[in-house]
Design a protein around this motif. Structure first.
Motif, mmCIF file in Angstrom:
data_model
loop_
_atom_site.group_PDB
_atom_site.id
_atom_site.type_symbol
_atom_site.label_atom_id
_atom_site.label_comp_id
_atom_site.label_asym_id
_atom_site.label_seq_id
_atom_site.Cartn_x
_atom_site.Cartn_y
_atom_site.Cartn_z
ATOM 1 N N PRO A 225 9.320 -6.501 -17.091
ATOM 2 C CA PRO A 225 8.962 -7.871 -16.412
ATOM 3 C C PRO A 225 10.145 -8.573 -16.658
ATOM 4 N N ILE A 226 10.177 -9.612 -15.514
ATOM 5 C CA ILE A 226 11.137 -10.484 -15.502
ATOM 6 C C ILE A 226 10.936 -11.815 -15.479
ATOM 7 N N ASN A 227 11.384 -12.737 -16.440
ATOM 8 C CA ASN A 227 10.813 -14.080 -16.780
ATOM 9 C C ASN A 227 11.948 -14.910 -16.096
ATOM 10 N N GLU A 228 11.675 -16.262 -15.573
ATOM 11 C CA GLU A 228 12.404 -17.240 -15.440
ATOM 12 C C GLU A 228 11.941 -18.442 -15.616
ATOM 13 N N PRO A 229 12.516 -19.483 -16.078
ATOM 14 C CA PRO A 229 11.724 -21.097 -16.426
ATOM 15 C C PRO A 229 11.209 -21.606 -15.302
ATOM 16 N N ALA A 230 10.116 -22.240 -15.820
ATOM 17 C CA ALA A 230 9.562 -23.171 -14.675
ATOM 18 C C ALA A 230 9.502 -24.508 -15.080
ATOM 19 N N GLU A 231 9.354 -25.752 -14.439
ATOM 20 C CA GLU A 231 9.256 -26.963 -14.760
ATOM 21 C C GLU A 231 8.318 -27.332 -15.671
ATOM 22 N N GLY A 232 8.568 -27.721 -16.849
ATOM 23 C CA GLY A 232 7.693 -28.268 -17.971
ATOM 24 C C GLY A 232 8.228 -29.763 -18.623
ATOM 25 N N LYS A 233 7.168 -30.278 -19.452
ATOM 26 C CA LYS A 233 7.634 -31.630 -20.015
ATOM 27 C C LYS A 233 8.636 -31.453 -20.918
ATOM 28 N N GLN B 110 10.565 -21.608 -23.910
ATOM 29 C CA GLN B 110 11.307 -20.529 -24.816
ATOM 30 C C GLN B 110 12.389 -19.998 -23.808
ATOM 31 N N ILE B 111 12.219 -19.716 -22.439
ATOM 32 C CA ILE B 111 13.268 -19.090 -21.600
ATOM 33 C C ILE B 111 14.534 -19.917 -21.751
ATOM 34 N N GLU B 112 14.222 -21.163 -21.524
ATOM 35 C CA GLU B 112 15.653 -22.119 -21.463
ATOM 36 C C GLU B 112 16.459 -21.956 -22.905
ATOM 37 N N GLU B 113 15.263 -21.837 -23.993
ATOM 38 C CA GLU B 113 16.058 -21.892 -25.348
ATOM 39 C C GLU B 113 16.757 -20.726 -25.511
ATOM 40 N N TYR B 114 16.333 -19.403 -25.150
ATOM 41 C CA TYR B 114 17.025 -18.434 -25.141
ATOM 42 C C TYR B 114 18.303 -18.230 -24.224
ATOM 43 N N ILE B 115 18.293 -18.864 -22.787
ATOM 44 C CA ILE B 115 19.502 -18.765 -22.414
ATOM 45 C C ILE B 115 20.410 -19.822 -22.720
ATOM 46 N N ASP B 116 19.956 -20.752 -23.324
ATOM 47 C CA ASP B 116 20.994 -21.824 -24.152
ATOM 48 C C ASP B 116 21.868 -20.935 -25.084
ATOM 49 N N PHE B 117 21.095 -20.273 -26.051
ATOM 50 C CA PHE B 117 21.657 -19.738 -27.355
ATOM 51 C C PHE B 117 22.325 -18.274 -26.800
ATOM 52 N N TYR B 118 21.753 -17.527 -26.088
ATOM 53 C CA TYR B 118 22.239 -16.379 -25.531
ATOM 54 C C TYR B 118 23.405 -16.589 -24.667
ATOM 55 N N ASN B 119 23.436 -17.555 -23.910
ATOM 56 C CA ASN B 119 24.626 -18.142 -23.051
ATOM 57 C C ASN B 119 24.543 -16.930 -21.792
ATOM 58 N N GLY B 120 23.131 -17.201 -21.368
ATOM 59 C CA GLY B 120 22.900 -16.438 -19.995
ATOM 60 C C GLY B 120 21.603 -15.507 -19.959
ATOM 61 N N ALA B 121 21.441 -14.683 -18.842
ATOM 62 C CA ALA B 121 20.487 -13.955 -19.114
ATOM 63 C C ALA B 121 20.747 -12.478 -19.909
ATOM 64 N N GLY B 122 19.489 -12.036 -20.269
ATOM 65 C CA GLY B 122 19.474 -10.761 -21.150
ATOM 66 C C GLY B 122 18.227 -10.463 -21.713
ATOM 67 N N VAL B 123 18.045 -9.357 -22.278
ATOM 68 C CA VAL B 123 16.695 -8.831 -22.760
ATOM 69 C C VAL B 123 16.221 -9.641 -23.915
ATOM 70 N N GLN B 124 14.973 -10.245 -23.604
ATOM 71 C CA GLN B 124 14.329 -11.160 -24.527
ATOM 72 C C GLN B 124 13.639 -10.215 -25.672
ATOM 73 N N HIS B 125 12.733 -9.374 -25.204
ATOM 74 C CA HIS B 125 12.016 -8.719 -26.219
ATOM 75 C C HIS B 125 11.715 -7.417 -25.715
#
Length: 380
Positions: free
Chosen positions: A241-249, A253-268
């Motif tokens: 599965p490949i996830n990307e963020p979508a607009e929300g209020k 979790q995807i944005e949080e992951y990318i912020d702390f991982y500093n880029g794309a990677g294996v989430q789980h």
């Protein structure tokens, strides 16, 4: 390779997969970690992985150390640097502990490399031979999303504990396994508007087909959303599965992951079991922490999913989620992040016929993740 391996290669269960790249299964997943010795202890005693092989100064490796652990068909490699500088240190500094290599078991590593690079894959390693007294293996590799690498591992002529350069590793301080059997799927998080790029990569470069897609209407709460598409090889043994963020209020979790991982990677990494109650009970007793959904989730569970074999009370007590599709049902649960950064986590899954990914649980799951994000102060 053995006849059994060939039969796995030939059994196609995903009709739309072009499947010019026969993959027999996941060979191993390698994580770059800050302290491989302590990480190995964690995966042995909390998760029940068994010691298999070791590479380090004692084997002539002066730059890094690796511990190999296995449970069922799941093989983890934990690698740390022995000296300052270099790619491993840089990777850990940027990303924290995380998956570097997703190694795929193939009949022919040379052909796998040629087929993928001629279709546009960026080369990581041209085919090379590793050899010791136990035989030889052929390895090659390509770049994928972020700094994640797919290695192609051809090991039909190797009979050692893991790969050439490793020696058998035993320890008296090992724990019983927890019933984990194989990797069901591995999820990659990519940046804004990058999902279709990597879906195309797996289709065009590796001959995968799309199994299912979820948009922000399927995977959303009042605050956050994401998009996801699931890619599979022909025999269905490799699902990404490949996830990307979508607009929300608020921040997903995807944005949080990318912020702390500093880029794309294996989430789980989703690990399969044939008795999720026993597996999760054992993991929880050893200190593994899981997300928990409100007890109200179970009030109408049987009305939503129909009759199931398991008793409701232990599922409720453990926080196991249930979902049904046209082919059966599945049971699943997700750990909290297993690292200091809120990045990688694990899913435990038991399939009772279902081939889907728990769409009916997305809202409850994401609300549970949002509660954890709120505690971390990363939801806004």
């Amino acid at each position: 390779m053995t006849t059994d391996s060939t039969s796995l290669k030939l059994k196609k269960v995903v009709p739309d997969a072009e499947d010019f790249l026969p993959i027999l299964g996941t060979d191993f997943v390698e994580l770059y970690v800050g302290n491989a010795k302590q990480a190995a202890f964690y995966y042995q005693h909390a998760w029940g992985f068994q010691p298999v092989a070791f590479s380090g100064m004692e084997t002539g490796n002066k730059n890094s150390v690796s511990y190999v652990l296995q449970q069922g068909k799941i093989r983890l490699v934990l690698t740390s640097p022995l000296k300052p500088g270099g790619d491993i240190n840089r990777h850990i500094d940027k990303h924290g502990d995380g998956v570097k290599f997703v190694a795929l078991w193939v009949d022919d590593a040379r052909k796998s490399y040629e087929e993928t690079t001629k279709r546009g894959a960026k080369s990581y390693a041209e085919p090379y031979v590793m050899e010791d007294k136990n035989g030889k293996a052929v390895i090659s590799g390509i770049h994928t999303y972020g700094e994640t690498i797919h290695l192609f591992v051809e090991r039909g002529d190797y009979n050692g504990p893991f790969l050439p350069g490793y020696r058998e590793w035993k320890t008296k301080a090992s724990a019983d396994d927890t019933g984990l059997q194989y990797i069901d799927h591995m999820v990659g998080n990519v940046g804004w508007n990058e999902m279709n790029k990597w879906v195309d990569f797996y289709a065009r470069v590796m001959g995968f087909a799309q199994l299912v897609s979820f948009d922000d209407k399927d995977i959303s709460t009042d605050y956050t959303a994401l998009m996801s598409k699931v890619m599979s090889n022909g025999n269905g043994r490799i699902k990404f599965p490949i996830n990307e963020p979508a607009e929300g209020k608020k921040k997903s979790q995807i944005e949080e992951y990318i912020d702390f991982y500093n880029g794309a990677g294996v989430q789980h990494i989703a690990l399969a079991t044939d008795n999720i109650i026993e597996t999760v009970s054992a993991l929880r007793d050893r200190g593994v922490e899981f997300l928990h959904v409100p007890e109200t989730y179970y009030d109408d569970l049987l009305d939503r999913v129909g009759e199931i074999d398991e008793k409701l009370e232990p599922l409720k007590e453990l926080g196991v989620l249930v979902d049904r599709d046209d082919e059966g049902y599945l049971l699943q649960i997700f750990t909290k992040p297993v690292l200091d950064r809120p990045t990688m986590f694990f899913e435990i899954i038991q399939r009772k016929g279902a081939q889907s990914f728990g769409k009916g649980n997305f809202k409850a799951l994401f609300e549970a993740i949002e509660r954890e994000q709120e505690l971390r102060g990363t939801l806004n």
